[in-house]
Enzyme design. Structure first.
Site, PDB file in Angstrom:
ATOM      1  N   VAL A  68      13.265   1.565   7.556  1.00 18.12           N
ATOM      2  CA  VAL A  68      13.992   0.451   6.947  1.00 18.12           C
ATOM      3  C   VAL A  68      13.366   0.135   5.598  1.00 18.12           C
ATOM      4  O   VAL A  68      12.148  -0.010   5.485  1.00 18.12           O
ATOM      5  CB  VAL A  68      13.938  -0.810   7.859  1.00 18.12           C
ATOM      6  CG1 VAL A  68      14.629  -1.986   7.184  1.00 18.12           C
ATOM      7  CG2 VAL A  68      14.583  -0.522   9.212  1.00 18.12           C
ATOM      8  N   ALA A 113       8.930  -1.639   3.026  1.00 22.65           N
ATOM      9  CA  ALA A 113       9.618  -0.765   3.983  1.00 22.65           C
ATOM     10  C   ALA A 113       8.805  -0.705   5.265  1.00 22.65           C
ATOM     11  O   ALA A 113       7.660  -1.160   5.300  1.00 22.65           O
ATOM     12  CB  ALA A 113       9.760   0.641   3.407  1.00 22.65           C
ATOM     13  N   LYS A 114       9.378  -0.177   6.301  1.00 20.93           N
ATOM     14  CA  LYS A 114       8.629   0.104   7.528  1.00 20.93           C
ATOM     15  C   LYS A 114       9.379   1.162   8.301  1.00 20.93           C
ATOM     16  O   LYS A 114      10.607   1.271   8.187  1.00 20.93           O
ATOM     17  CB  LYS A 114       8.527  -1.157   8.391  1.00 20.93           C
ATOM     18  CG  LYS A 114       7.352  -1.142   9.321  1.00 20.93           C
ATOM     19  CD  LYS A 114       6.090  -1.522   8.576  1.00 20.93           C
ATOM     20  CE  LYS A 114       4.896  -1.652   9.457  1.00 20.93           C
ATOM     21  NZ  LYS A 114       3.818  -2.370   8.758  1.00 20.93           N
ATOM     22  N   GLY A 115       8.645   1.940   9.070  1.00 21.92           N
ATOM     23  CA  GLY A 115       9.286   2.938   9.911  1.00 21.92           C
ATOM     24  C   GLY A 115       8.645   2.932  11.276  1.00 21.92           C
ATOM     25  O   GLY A 115       7.590   2.320  11.481  1.00 21.92           O
ATOM     26  N   ASP A 154       0.216   2.784  10.509  1.00 23.45           N
ATOM     27  CA  ASP A 154       0.378   1.475  11.141  1.00 23.45           C
ATOM     28  C   ASP A 154      -0.037   1.675  12.606  1.00 23.45           C
ATOM     29  O   ASP A 154      -0.703   2.669  12.921  1.00 23.45           O
ATOM     30  CB  ASP A 154       1.834   0.991  10.993  1.00 23.45           C
ATOM     31  CG  ASP A 154       1.963  -0.510  11.194  1.00 23.45           C
ATOM     32  OD1 ASP A 154       1.710  -1.254  10.232  1.00 23.45           O
ATOM     33  OD2 ASP A 154       2.286  -0.953  12.305  1.00 23.45           O
TER      34      ASP A 154
END
Ligand code: GLU
Length: 425
Positions: A68, A113-115, A154
């Site tokens: 995202v 962003a992050k995934g 992360d």
């Protein structure tokens, strides 16, 4: 541990609702246009991928993953990749939004962003983990790039996973692109100091918070929830800079010794064991809830989100909370604690050390010119100290709490950039 983390918790609020609520709280101070607020409350892109992996058994398993991108106004998007069974689209979106504010608060030229992939890595072999990573990256590489979207570690991912991401992306490009991901091993374009950076940043903020509240860091009793990359490094650096770490926890439970725990020994000898840190003998074994309720000066939640909530906040005796995890305190718990005079140093500032050194890593990769660790740490501490001062100044100016102040700084930078760029076409 007889109780699971947050067992007495009332219904878990949706983490994306919580992130939006935090944005709306800050927006009240900024008098933002409704249309602009709408833009900031929504992600720019959400990519959902379902992809197969041939497991060691020969069977095919399908995994669900996400990337995202929340906001690209101030630069390429930046944010970690999480491997965890609870990963979902709402959580990934909330985390992407938090990355946008985090980067803006410390004024580095990125959006958020992050995934993530919904997976329990403890149940995968190393080969399966590598195959899952390479296939996931192949599915999301349409949105990745050193100038578009740059992942990092992360929860559940590490430097080795970043190396596979760099390699997969590079093989498909036909050239080595070190700047496409940060948190890599040092020989592959990683940065000195990146591994400890988030924990170091948490403790830099704790030192600043002590100065601000006239509390001595020297001898301060520190409790750290979570003993992963962030918690363990924060605990070690807290101890090495004068505090006394009296309790820590990991998945095996929590341990307590009022005279202090040997953090480096726990990291080197116990953290990787099957039985975790609870195998360390010279301490009392306590539950997570008992640990959060200990009489201490600084509480560092560095595990998962929503750990300090309406169901346990009344028991907290810490004088300040420095958030190592993302979203560990729910808004109602924060209101209660702030009214009680507990300073809550918010995640978007307190755990920004990781992305700051990710930025340094990216800059070093783009220039192919690498810095010494002392230089990295000094630059990191300077950015965090300045950002902390700026947030405190904003908090006093607006008579807000510290999270609202951090958001005022971050959201204003993103909103101003949006207005100055203008809406295309
Ligand atoms: N995952 C980390 C965070 O939540 C680091 C992100 C990065 O370095 O890009 O801040």
């Amino acid at each position: 541990m007889s109780e699971t983390i947050g067992a007495a918790k009332p219904q878990k609020p949706n983490v994306l609702d919580m992130a939006r609520q935090q944005l709306y709280n800050a927006a009240k101070y900024l008098d933002l246009d409704d249309g602009l607020l709408k833009v900031l409350s929504l992600p720019k892109r959400q990519l959902i991928v379902n992809f197969p992996v041939v497991m060691d058994s020969g069977h095919v398993r399908v995994f669900e993953g996400y990337r995202v991108q929340h906001n690209l106004t101030r630069g390429p998007t930046k944010g970690g990749i999480r491997y965890h069974p609870d990963v979902n689209l709402d959580e990934t979106t909330a985390l992407a939004m938090w990355m946008t504010w985090k980067c803006a608060i410390v004024d580095i030229p990125y959006g958020g962003a992050k995934g993530g992939v919904k997976v329990d890595t403890k149940k995968l072999s190393r080969r399966e983990l590598e195959k899952l990573t390479r296939r996931y990256v192949s599915e999301i590489n349409i949105v990745l790039g050193h100038d578009t979207d740059v992942p990092a570690p992360d929860m559940g991912t590490n430097a080795q996973v970043m190396a596979w991401i760099m390699d997969t992306y590079s093989m498909q490009k036909g050239a080595t692109v070190t700047g496409v991901v940060t948190g890599k091993p040092i020989p592959l374009g990683g940065s000195q100091g990146r591994e400890e950076a988030t924990g170091r940043g948490v403790i830099t903020c704790a030192h600043e918070a002590c100065k601000f509240t006239n509390m001595s860091f020297d001898g301060a009793r520190v409790v750290v929830q979570g003993f992963g990359n962030v918690g363990s490094n924060a605990a070690a650096i807290a101890q090495e800079t004068g505090a006394k770490v009296i309790a820590v926890s990991d998945a095996s439970g929590a341990i307590y010794n009022p005279n202090g725990l040997p953090v480096r020994t726990l990291m080197q000898r116990y953290a990787e064991r099957e039985g975790g840190i609870c195998e360390y003998p010279e301490c009392d074994k306590i539950t997570n809830d008992e640990m959060l309720a200990l009489d201490c000066d600084i509480l560092i939640p560095a595990a998962t989100s929503e750990q300090i909530h309406a169901g346990n906040c009344e028991k907290i005796k810490a004088r300040m909370i420095v958030e190592g995890a993302n979203g560990p305190t729910t808004p109602d718990a924060e209101d209660y604690l702030t009214d009680k005079g507990v300073l809550v140093v918010p995640d978007v500032l307190a755990n920004a050390g990781g992305v700051v050194v990710s930025y340094f890593e990216w800059v070093q990769d783009l220039q192919a010119f690498f810095w010494e660790e002392g230089e990295v740490n000094a630059k990191l501490e300077k950015i965090l100290r300045n950002s902390f001062q700026n947030v405190v100044y904003t908090m006093l100016q607006h008579k807000s709490n510290m999270r609202e102040a951090a958001y005022i700084v971050g959201v204003k930078r993103v909103a101003d950039a949006t207005v100055t760029r203008g809406i295309y076409p």
